[in-house]
Motif scaffolding. Structure first.
Motif, PDB file in Angstrom:
ATOM      1  N   ILE A  59       0.857  -1.096   0.144  1.00 42.41           N
ATOM      2  CA  ILE A  59       0.025  -0.067   0.260  1.00 42.41           C
ATOM      3  C   ILE A  59       0.844   1.264  -0.080  1.00 42.41           C
ATOM      4  O   ILE A  59       0.409   2.484  -0.068  1.00 42.41           O
ATOM      5  CB  ILE A  59      -0.920   0.190   1.190  1.00 42.41           C
ATOM      6  N   VAL A  60       2.237   1.073  -0.154  1.00 43.46           N
ATOM      7  CA  VAL A  60       2.840   2.280  -0.087  1.00 43.46           C
ATOM      8  C   VAL A  60       2.545   3.385  -1.197  1.00 43.46           C
ATOM      9  O   VAL A  60       2.567   4.489  -1.060  1.00 43.46           O
ATOM     10  CB  VAL A  60       4.604   1.908  -0.154  1.00 43.46           C
ATOM     11  N   PRO A  61       2.383   2.662  -2.495  1.00 50.04           N
ATOM     12  CA  PRO A  61       2.073   3.548  -3.457  1.00 50.04           C
ATOM     13  C   PRO A  61       0.614   4.417  -3.452  1.00 50.04           C
ATOM     14  O   PRO A  61       0.454   5.519  -3.806  1.00 50.04           O
ATOM     15  CB  PRO A  61       1.711   2.712  -4.678  1.00 50.04           C
ATOM     16  N   SER A  62      -0.198   3.868  -2.329  1.00 51.88           N
ATOM     17  CA  SER A  62      -1.334   4.596  -2.125  1.00 51.88           C
ATOM     18  C   SER A  62      -1.286   5.469  -0.939  1.00 51.88           C
ATOM     19  O   SER A  62      -2.421   6.042  -0.524  1.00 51.88           O
ATOM     20  CB  SER A  62      -2.591   3.365  -1.757  1.00 51.88           C
ATOM     21  N   ILE A  63      -0.191   5.579  -0.324  1.00 51.18           N
ATOM     22  CA  ILE A  63      -0.263   6.476   0.824  1.00 51.18           C
ATOM     23  C   ILE A  63      -0.207   8.077   0.534  1.00 51.18           C
ATOM     24  O   ILE A  63      -0.882   8.506   0.999  1.00 51.18           O
ATOM     25  CB  ILE A  63       1.330   6.280   1.493  1.00 51.18           C
ATOM     26  N   PRO A  64       0.211   8.496  -0.609  1.00 49.26           N
ATOM     27  CA  PRO A  64      -0.003   9.836  -0.909  1.00 49.26           C
ATOM     28  C   PRO A  64      -1.668  10.030  -1.192  1.00 49.26           C
ATOM     29  O   PRO A  64      -2.148  11.180  -0.950  1.00 49.26           O
ATOM     30  CB  PRO A  64       0.696  10.180  -2.244  1.00 49.26           C
ATOM     31  N   PHE A  65      -2.249   9.010  -1.774  1.00 45.51           N
ATOM     32  CA  PHE A  65      -3.620   9.142  -1.814  1.00 45.51           C
ATOM     33  C   PHE A  65      -4.706   9.371  -0.554  1.00 45.51           C
ATOM     34  O   PHE A  65      -5.337  10.134  -0.425  1.00 45.51           O
ATOM     35  CB  PHE A  65      -4.316   7.835  -2.629  1.00 45.51           C
ATOM     36  N   ILE A  66      -4.175   8.703   0.452  1.00 39.29           N
ATOM     37  CA  ILE A  66      -4.615   8.688   1.739  1.00 39.29           C
ATOM     38  C   ILE A  66      -4.191  10.217   2.231  1.00 39.29           C
ATOM     39  O   ILE A  66      -5.199  10.891   2.921  1.00 39.29           O
ATOM     40  CB  ILE A  66      -4.014   7.808   2.553  1.00 39.29           C
ATOM     41  N   ARG A  77     -12.267   7.738   4.530  1.00 35.30           N
ATOM     42  CA  ARG A  77     -12.861   7.477   3.293  1.00 35.30           C
ATOM     43  C   ARG A  77     -11.799   6.878   2.315  1.00 35.30           C
ATOM     44  O   ARG A  77     -11.660   5.845   1.494  1.00 35.30           O
ATOM     45  CB  ARG A  77     -13.577   8.322   2.491  1.00 35.30           C
ATOM     46  N   ARG A  78     -10.688   7.695   2.224  1.00 35.47           N
ATOM     47  CA  ARG A  78      -9.364   7.406   1.262  1.00 35.47           C
ATOM     48  C   ARG A  78      -8.772   5.937   1.908  1.00 35.47           C
ATOM     49  O   ARG A  78      -8.377   5.250   0.918  1.00 35.47           O
ATOM     50  CB  ARG A  78      -8.578   8.408   1.172  1.00 35.47           C
ATOM     51  N   ALA A  79      -8.774   5.931   3.017  1.00 36.24           N
ATOM     52  CA  ALA A  79      -8.077   4.510   3.585  1.00 36.24           C
ATOM     53  C   ALA A  79      -8.974   3.517   3.197  1.00 36.24           C
ATOM     54  O   ALA A  79      -8.672   2.226   2.923  1.00 36.24           O
ATOM     55  CB  ALA A  79      -8.021   4.774   5.110  1.00 36.24           C
ATOM     56  N   VAL A  84      -8.691   2.679  -0.503  1.00 32.82           N
ATOM     57  CA  VAL A  84      -7.423   1.699  -0.675  1.00 32.82           C
ATOM     58  C   VAL A  84      -7.460   0.412  -0.159  1.00 32.82           C
ATOM     59  O   VAL A  84      -7.016  -0.456  -0.894  1.00 32.82           O
ATOM     60  CB  VAL A  84      -6.052   2.510   0.193  1.00 32.82           C
ATOM     61  N   GLY A  85      -8.133   0.108   0.965  1.00 31.36           N
ATOM     62  CA  GLY A  85      -8.369  -1.167   1.444  1.00 31.36           C
ATOM     63  C   GLY A  85      -9.180  -2.092   0.340  1.00 31.36           C
ATOM     64  O   GLY A  85      -9.139  -3.213   0.133  1.00 31.36           O
ATOM     65  N   SER A  86     -10.257  -1.394  -0.135  1.00 29.92           N
ATOM     66  CA  SER A  86     -11.056  -2.106  -1.034  1.00 29.92           C
ATOM     67  C   SER A  86     -10.322  -2.363  -2.430  1.00 29.92           C
ATOM     68  O   SER A  86     -10.783  -3.299  -2.893  1.00 29.92           O
ATOM     69  CB  SER A  86     -12.480  -1.241  -1.435  1.00 29.92           C
ATOM     70  N   ASN A  87      -9.451  -1.557  -2.743  1.00 30.51           N
ATOM     71  CA  ASN A  87      -8.722  -1.901  -3.799  1.00 30.51           C
ATOM     72  C   ASN A  87      -7.682  -2.766  -3.952  1.00 30.51           C
ATOM     73  O   ASN A  87      -7.229  -3.494  -4.732  1.00 30.51           O
ATOM     74  CB  ASN A  87      -8.147  -0.507  -4.365  1.00 30.51           C
ATOM     75  N   THR A  88      -7.171  -2.950  -2.696  1.00 31.57           N
ATOM     76  CA  THR A  88      -5.824  -3.945  -2.638  1.00 31.57           C
ATOM     77  C   THR A  88      -6.143  -4.888  -1.620  1.00 31.57           C
ATOM     78  O   THR A  88      -5.303  -6.087  -1.593  1.00 31.57           O
ATOM     79  CB  THR A  88      -4.656  -3.044  -1.363  1.00 31.57           C
ATOM     80  N   PHE A  89      -7.633  -5.020  -1.077  1.00 33.57           N
ATOM     81  CA  PHE A  89      -8.024  -6.184  -0.239  1.00 33.57           C
ATOM     82  C   PHE A  89      -7.113  -6.219   0.915  1.00 33.57           C
ATOM     83  O   PHE A  89      -6.871  -7.333   1.568  1.00 33.57           O
ATOM     84  CB  PHE A  89      -8.005  -7.478  -1.171  1.00 33.57           C
ATOM     85  N   ARG A  90      -6.536  -5.196   1.473  1.00 31.06           N
ATOM     86  CA  ARG A  90      -5.857  -5.086   2.472  1.00 31.06           C
ATOM     87  C   ARG A  90      -6.257  -3.876   3.577  1.00 31.06           C
ATOM     88  O   ARG A  90      -6.239  -2.619   2.913  1.00 31.06           O
ATOM     89  CB  ARG A  90      -4.126  -4.982   2.597  1.00 31.06           C
ATOM     90  N   TYR A  91      -6.799  -4.137   4.506  1.00 27.72           N
ATOM     91  CA  TYR A  91      -7.512  -3.101   5.314  1.00 27.72           C
ATOM     92  C   TYR A  91      -6.765  -2.516   6.408  1.00 27.72           C
ATOM     93  O   TYR A  91      -6.811  -1.518   6.825  1.00 27.72           O
ATOM     94  CB  TYR A  91      -8.914  -3.491   5.609  1.00 27.72           C
ATOM     95  N   PHE A  92      -6.148  -3.575   7.227  1.00 29.29           N
ATOM     96  CA  PHE A  92      -5.504  -3.109   8.347  1.00 29.29           C
ATOM     97  C   PHE A  92      -4.447  -2.096   8.139  1.00 29.29           C
ATOM     98  O   PHE A  92      -4.181  -1.033   8.794  1.00 29.29           O
ATOM     99  CB  PHE A  92      -4.737  -4.329   8.990  1.00 29.29           C
ATOM    100  N   GLU A  93      -3.519  -2.319   7.234  1.00 29.30           N
ATOM    101  CA  GLU A  93      -2.493  -1.353   6.773  1.00 29.30           C
ATOM    102  C   GLU A  93      -3.111   0.189   6.458  1.00 29.30           C
ATOM    103  O   GLU A  93      -2.353   1.245   7.073  1.00 29.30           O
ATOM    104  CB  GLU A  93      -1.587  -1.801   5.709  1.00 29.30           C
TER     105      GLU A  93
END
Length: 219
Positions: free
Chosen positions: A8-15, A174-176, A179-188
């Motif tokens: 999810i590192v690439p998605s951190i800026p989005f969050i 909401r952004r988190a 990201v969770g729904s796109n990567t199927f990883r919610y905890f991170e």
């Protein structure tokens, strides 16, 4: 434990892009709540029975019902009742501002009533009318007494702003979730969102503490 932040590192800026919206949302809501709360507080100490009745009923309704219920009522019921598609940001600000106004009114009322009654009696003896007396004498003293409570309300407002994610506003929460729904990883992503909220609240607490100390030195 299946924890992998690398995905999810690439998605951190989005969050992180949600920080601006979250802070601006909380600030606008707080300003609306402060204005409304001040008006309601004046109503509550007024000698006009109708104004006191209105302020007490208002406070009872908004303190006695869930904030999320107020939010969805404003966002979903307004289009149904008035055939007007209300903006998500506006709906959120209205819900949070109206709700916060109820709590702030109690804080300000207590602060006003904590000011020495001799101040009001002296102002009346000097022929100062009610409005300038409240604005120039009573309220400034009350604000110094209630500043910690007001700052705490703003911090609470900032944290509770995550509720607006339920109507799709792209704040931090909401952004988190996206990201969770796109990567199927919610905890991170949710953990990162929590860290961002914690940093924001820590900064606000620090700034509030400095402001409070400065006001105390000016006394």
């Amino acid at each position: 434990m299946d924890i992998d932040f690398s995905r999810i590192v690439p998605s951190i800026p989005f969050i992180l892009e949600g920080i601006g919206l979250t802070v601006s949302f909380a600030l606008v809501s707080a300003i609306l709540g402060l204005i409304l709360g001040t008006i309601l507080a004046v109503f509550k100490i007024s000698k006009v029975s109708f104004l006191k009745w209105f302020a007490d009923i208002y406070t009872s309704i908004f303190r006695g019902t869930p904030l999320i219920l107020q939010l969805v009522l404003i966002y979903f019921a307004v289009p149904q009742l008035f055939h007007y598609d209300i903006d998500k940001f506006v709906a959120g600000v209205l819900a949070f501002g109206l709700n916060s106004g109820a709590y702030i009114s109690e804080i300000i009322r207590a602060g006003i009533q904590a000011v020495d009654k001799g101040q009001q009696e002296a102002a009346e003896a000097l022929g100062i009318s009610y409005r300038p007396m409240m604005l120039d004498i009573i309220l400034p003293q009350a604000v110094k007494n209630i500043l910690p409570a007001l700052l705490n309300e703003f911090i609470t407002l900032t944290k509770e702003s995550a509720i607006v994610s339920t109507i799709g506003l792209l704040d931090i929460m909401r952004r988190a979730q996206v990201v969770g729904s796109n990567t199927f990883r919610y905890f991170e992503p949710l953990l990162i969102a929590g860290l961002v909220y914690w940093i924001i609240v820590t900064i606000l607490t620090f700034l509030g503490g400095r402001l409070e100390r400065r006001l105390r030195r000016s006394e």
